[in-house]
Motif scaffolding. Structure first.
Motif, PDB file in Angstrom:
ATOM      1  N   ALA A   1     -36.912  49.559 -45.878  1.00  0.00           N
ATOM      2  CA  ALA A   1     -35.922  50.619 -46.127  1.00  0.00           C
ATOM      3  C   ALA A   1     -36.604  51.974 -46.227  1.00  0.00           C
ATOM      4  CB  ALA A   1     -35.137  50.316 -47.397  1.00  0.00           C
ATOM      5  N   ALA A   2     -37.772  52.033 -46.875  1.00  0.00           N
ATOM      6  CA  ALA A   2     -38.507  53.288 -46.991  1.00  0.00           C
ATOM      7  C   ALA A   2     -38.968  53.767 -45.626  1.00  0.00           C
ATOM      8  CB  ALA A   2     -39.700  53.102 -47.928  1.00  0.00           C
ATOM      9  N   ASP A   3     -39.435  52.832 -44.805  1.00  0.00           N
ATOM     10  CA  ASP A   3     -39.858  53.192 -43.448  1.00  0.00           C
ATOM     11  C   ASP A   3     -38.669  53.714 -42.628  1.00  0.00           C
ATOM     12  OD1 ASP A   3     -41.885  53.102 -41.200  1.00  0.00           O
ATOM     13  OD2 ASP A   3     -40.357  51.731 -40.394  1.00  0.00           O
ATOM     14  N   LEU A   4     -37.496  53.143 -42.862  1.00  0.00           N
ATOM     15  CA  LEU A   4     -36.288  53.602 -42.161  1.00  0.00           C
ATOM     16  C   LEU A   4     -35.937  55.038 -42.557  1.00  0.00           C
ATOM     17  CD1 LEU A   4     -34.012  52.775 -40.229  1.00  0.00           C
ATOM     18  CD2 LEU A   4     -32.735  51.991 -42.241  1.00  0.00           C
ATOM     19  N   VAL A   5     -36.151  55.384 -43.821  1.00  0.00           N
ATOM     20  CA  VAL A   5     -35.904  56.767 -44.280  1.00  0.00           C
ATOM     21  C   VAL A   5     -36.825  57.726 -43.551  1.00  0.00           C
ATOM     22  CG1 VAL A   5     -36.125  58.342 -46.240  1.00  0.00           C
ATOM     23  CG2 VAL A   5     -35.012  56.114 -46.539  1.00  0.00           C
ATOM     24  N   THR A   6     -38.098  57.365 -43.448  1.00  0.00           N
ATOM     25  CA  THR A   6     -39.054  58.230 -42.760  1.00  0.00           C
ATOM     26  C   THR A   6     -38.675  58.412 -41.292  1.00  0.00           C
ATOM     27  OG1 THR A   6     -40.833  57.517 -44.246  1.00  0.00           O
ATOM     28  CG2 THR A   6     -41.482  58.554 -42.170  1.00  0.00           C
ATOM     29  N   ARG A   7     -38.306  57.340 -40.634  1.00  0.00           N
ATOM     30  CA  ARG A   7     -37.954  57.412 -39.216  1.00  0.00           C
ATOM     31  C   ARG A   7     -36.669  58.218 -39.005  1.00  0.00           C
ATOM     32  NH1 ARG A   7     -37.929  51.335 -37.211  1.00  0.00           N
ATOM     33  NH2 ARG A   7     -37.264  52.359 -35.288  1.00  0.00           N
ATOM     34  N   ALA A   8     -35.685  58.026 -39.877  1.00  0.00           N
ATOM     35  CA  ALA A   8     -34.410  58.736 -39.714  1.00  0.00           C
ATOM     36  C   ALA A   8     -34.574  60.236 -39.946  1.00  0.00           C
ATOM     37  CB  ALA A   8     -33.375  58.164 -40.675  1.00  0.00           C
ATOM     38  N   THR A   9     -35.348  60.611 -40.922  1.00  0.00           N
ATOM     39  CA  THR A   9     -35.524  62.039 -41.209  1.00  0.00           C
ATOM     40  C   THR A   9     -36.465  62.720 -40.216  1.00  0.00           C
ATOM     41  OG1 THR A   9     -37.249  61.431 -42.811  1.00  0.00           O
ATOM     42  CG2 THR A   9     -35.028  61.821 -43.672  1.00  0.00           C
ATOM     43  N   SER A  10     -37.215  61.934 -39.449  1.00  0.00           N
ATOM     44  CA  SER A  10     -38.125  62.498 -38.450  1.00  0.00           C
ATOM     45  C   SER A  10     -37.514  62.542 -37.052  1.00  0.00           C
ATOM     46  CB  SER A  10     -39.431  61.694 -38.397  1.00  0.00           C
ATOM     47  OG  SER A  10     -40.077  61.678 -39.650  1.00  0.00           O
ATOM     48  N   ALA A  11     -36.431  61.833 -36.849  1.00  0.00           N
ATOM     49  CA  ALA A  11     -35.827  61.744 -35.520  1.00  0.00           C
ATOM     50  C   ALA A  11     -35.140  63.047 -35.139  1.00  0.00           C
ATOM     51  CB  ALA A  11     -34.829  60.585 -35.473  1.00  0.00           C
ATOM     52  N   PRO A  12     -35.142  63.382 -33.848  1.00  0.00           N
ATOM     53  CA  PRO A  12     -34.445  64.583 -33.408  1.00  0.00           C
ATOM     54  C   PRO A  12     -32.924  64.410 -33.523  1.00  0.00           C
ATOM     55  CG  PRO A  12     -35.264  63.363 -31.518  1.00  0.00           C
ATOM     56  CD  PRO A  12     -35.827  62.695 -32.733  1.00  0.00           C
ATOM     57  N   ASN A  13     -32.259  65.515 -33.838  1.00  0.00           N
ATOM     58  CA  ASN A  13     -30.788  65.591 -33.901  1.00  0.00           C
ATOM     59  C   ASN A  13     -30.164  64.857 -35.068  1.00  0.00           C
ATOM     60  OD1 ASN A  13     -30.786  67.067 -31.439  1.00  0.00           O
ATOM     61  ND2 ASN A  13     -30.855  65.140 -30.279  1.00  0.00           N
ATOM     62  N   THR A  14     -30.963  64.291 -35.974  1.00  0.00           N
ATOM     63  CA  THR A  14     -30.375  63.681 -37.177  1.00  0.00           C
ATOM     64  C   THR A  14     -30.354  64.718 -38.289  1.00  0.00           C
ATOM     65  OG1 THR A  14     -32.577  62.829 -37.748  1.00  0.00           O
ATOM     66  CG2 THR A  14     -31.069  61.328 -36.630  1.00  0.00           C
ATOM     67  N   PHE A  15     -29.151  65.200 -38.606  1.00  0.00           N
ATOM     68  CA  PHE A  15     -28.999  66.216 -39.648  1.00  0.00           C
ATOM     69  C   PHE A  15     -28.014  65.782 -40.729  1.00  0.00           C
ATOM     70  CE2 PHE A  15     -30.303  68.590 -35.841  1.00  0.00           C
ATOM     71  CZ  PHE A  15     -31.382  69.292 -36.340  1.00  0.00           C
TER      72      PHE A  15
ATOM     73  N   PHE B   1     -29.922  54.128 -36.691  1.00  0.00           N
ATOM     74  CA  PHE B   1     -30.542  53.865 -37.995  1.00  0.00           C
ATOM     75  C   PHE B   1     -29.569  53.135 -38.916  1.00  0.00           C
ATOM     76  CE2 PHE B   1     -32.556  57.613 -36.147  1.00  0.00           C
ATOM     77  CZ  PHE B   1     -33.869  57.193 -36.114  1.00  0.00           C
ATOM     78  N   LEU B   2     -28.277  53.369 -38.749  1.00  0.00           N
ATOM     79  CA  LEU B   2     -27.297  52.602 -39.514  1.00  0.00           C
ATOM     80  C   LEU B   2     -27.341  51.124 -39.100  1.00  0.00           C
ATOM     81  CD1 LEU B   2     -24.232  55.047 -39.443  1.00  0.00           C
ATOM     82  CD2 LEU B   2     -25.749  54.569 -41.376  1.00  0.00           C
ATOM     83  N   ALA B   3     -27.515  50.912 -37.814  1.00  0.00           N
ATOM     84  CA  ALA B   3     -27.627  49.532 -37.327  1.00  0.00           C
ATOM     85  C   ALA B   3     -28.906  48.866 -37.848  1.00  0.00           C
ATOM     86  CB  ALA B   3     -27.590  49.514 -35.805  1.00  0.00           C
ATOM     87  N   LEU B   4     -30.022  49.613 -37.880  1.00  0.00           N
ATOM     88  CA  LEU B   4     -31.293  49.063 -38.354  1.00  0.00           C
ATOM     89  C   LEU B   4     -31.280  48.803 -39.862  1.00  0.00           C
ATOM     90  CD1 LEU B   4     -33.822  51.240 -36.309  1.00  0.00           C
ATOM     91  CD2 LEU B   4     -33.349  48.792 -36.015  1.00  0.00           C
ATOM     92  N   SER B   5     -30.430  49.538 -40.582  1.00  0.00           N
ATOM     93  CA  SER B   5     -30.413  49.368 -42.040  1.00  0.00           C
ATOM     94  C   SER B   5     -29.959  47.964 -42.447  1.00  0.00           C
ATOM     95  CB  SER B   5     -29.487  50.415 -42.666  1.00  0.00           C
ATOM     96  OG  SER B   5     -28.130  50.190 -42.294  1.00  0.00           O
ATOM     97  N   LYS B   6     -29.185  47.310 -41.589  1.00  0.00           N
ATOM     98  CA  LYS B   6     -28.710  45.962 -41.924  1.00  0.00           C
ATOM     99  C   LYS B   6     -29.861  44.955 -41.980  1.00  0.00           C
ATOM    100  CE  LYS B   6     -24.253  46.884 -39.750  1.00  0.00           C
ATOM    101  NZ  LYS B   6     -23.286  46.483 -38.677  1.00  0.00           N
ATOM    102  N   SER B   7     -30.908  45.252 -41.249  1.00  0.00           N
ATOM    103  CA  SER B   7     -32.059  44.325 -41.239  1.00  0.00           C
ATOM    104  C   SER B   7     -33.189  44.786 -42.151  1.00  0.00           C
ATOM    105  CB  SER B   7     -32.594  44.168 -39.808  1.00  0.00           C
ATOM    106  OG  SER B   7     -32.991  45.423 -39.291  1.00  0.00           O
ATOM    107  N   ALA B   8     -33.008  45.946 -42.795  1.00  0.00           N
ATOM    108  CA  ALA B   8     -34.052  46.455 -43.709  1.00  0.00           C
ATOM    109  C   ALA B   8     -33.844  45.838 -45.082  1.00  0.00           C
ATOM    110  CB  ALA B   8     -33.997  47.979 -43.767  1.00  0.00           C
ATOM    111  N   THR B   9     -34.215  44.573 -45.183  1.00  0.00           N
ATOM    112  CA  THR B   9     -33.936  43.843 -46.417  1.00  0.00           C
ATOM    113  C   THR B   9     -34.981  44.067 -47.509  1.00  0.00           C
ATOM    114  OG1 THR B   9     -35.045  41.920 -45.445  1.00  0.00           O
ATOM    115  CG2 THR B   9     -32.638  42.065 -45.207  1.00  0.00           C
TER     116      THR B   9
END
Length: 278
Positions: free
Chosen positions: A26-40, A13-21
């Motif tokens: 960026a909002a969609d990236l927040v949803t995906r990161a907080t929904s992913a397993p093992n991301t705490f 998700f850190l790598a994807l944030s560079k393309s979330a212009t």
């Protein structure tokens, strides 16, 4: 180990944030990161310019707030903050697990009622299920105690980000703790010094007492020796006086034959032999 695992899970998700212009990306990236397993852990993602840019977007600024809650907030904070995006089931479970970690870090024992109220759970069964999922996820080590309606926590994983302004408070708390440790060490050193001084004083007194006792014993030995000589001389004088009274003429032959052995009752061998002949 759990911390490394969580950091590795955040890397994509850190790598994807560079393309979330755009704010929507960026909002969609927040949803995906907080929904992913093992991301705490979300501090690194939260600090990226693309996510911070959500603060300037009235439509998507709530996603920035949501990520802040996942990073260092709680389920209670989410419920108390209006106009936040709705959580899916995975996000709800994760936020409750993260909130459980925060609650467990302050206490070693948590009651079912306290957890039920803090985490918005409707039954004791849901409390137990949540704790079990947290245990299997490696978030904490705990034991369920249904008889006492409590959870005994033995350890928790370091999987919560620090809130802004927390570090100065932590430094202050550590400095206070260090001051108390220094004070305690000073008191211990004073006690050790006092104990050593008392031990040295006792040893000095003991040596002085032993020396005095030794002197008294030597004095008693000299006294006993002098007394023995005195008794011996006195006995000799008593024997001479007896012989003088028995022989007023002071026979020279008797004086010559008288010696200390006669006075002490030691019989002459020649006399003993003459007695045997008779």
């Amino acid at each position: 180990m759990e911390q490394t695992k969580a950091l590795n899970a955040l890397e994509p998700f850190l790598a994807l944030s560079k393309s979330a212009t755009s704010p929507r990306a960026a909002a969609d990236l927040v949803t995906r990161a907080t929904s992913a397993p093992n991301t705490f852990l979300f501090a690194e993602l939260l600090q990226t310019p693309q996510i911070q840019a959500l603060a300037a977007s009235p439509e998507f600024t709530s996603y920035l707030t949501l990520l802040q809650i996942f990073s260092y907030g709680s389920y209670g904070t989410y419920n108390a903050t209006p106009n936040l995006p709705a959580l899916n089931d995975t996000q709800t479970l994760k936020l409750r697990q993260l909130s459980l970690l925060s609650l467990a870090s302050d206490r070693s024992s948590l009651s079912y009622d306290a957890l039920q109220n803090a985490l918005g759970l409707s039954s004791v069964r849901e409390v137990e299920d949540l704790v079990i999922t947290a245990i299997y996820a490696g978030l904490l080590h705990a034991t369920l105690d249904p008889a006492r309606q409590a959870i005994q926590v033995s350890s928790i994983a370091p999987l919560r980000d620090l809130a802004p302004g927390t570090i100065p408070d932590m430094i202050g708390a550590l400095q206070n703790w260090a001051g108390r440790c220094q004070s305690t060490l000073g008191d211990l050193e004073e006690q050790i010094k006092s104990i050593r001084e008392a031990a040295i004083s006792r040893e000095t007194d003991k040596r002085a007492s032993d020396k005095k006792l030794q002197g008294l014993m030597e004095s008693m030995g000299e006294f006993d020796k002098g007394l023995s000589v005195y008794q011996r001389d006195n006995l000799t004088r008593r024997g001479i006086n007896k012989r003088t009274m028995a022989d007023p003429l002071g026979s020279a032959a008797a004086d010559e034959t008288m010696d200390l052995d006669d006075l002490l009752g030691v019989e002459d061998p020649a006399k003993r032999a003459s007695k045997r002949k008779l």
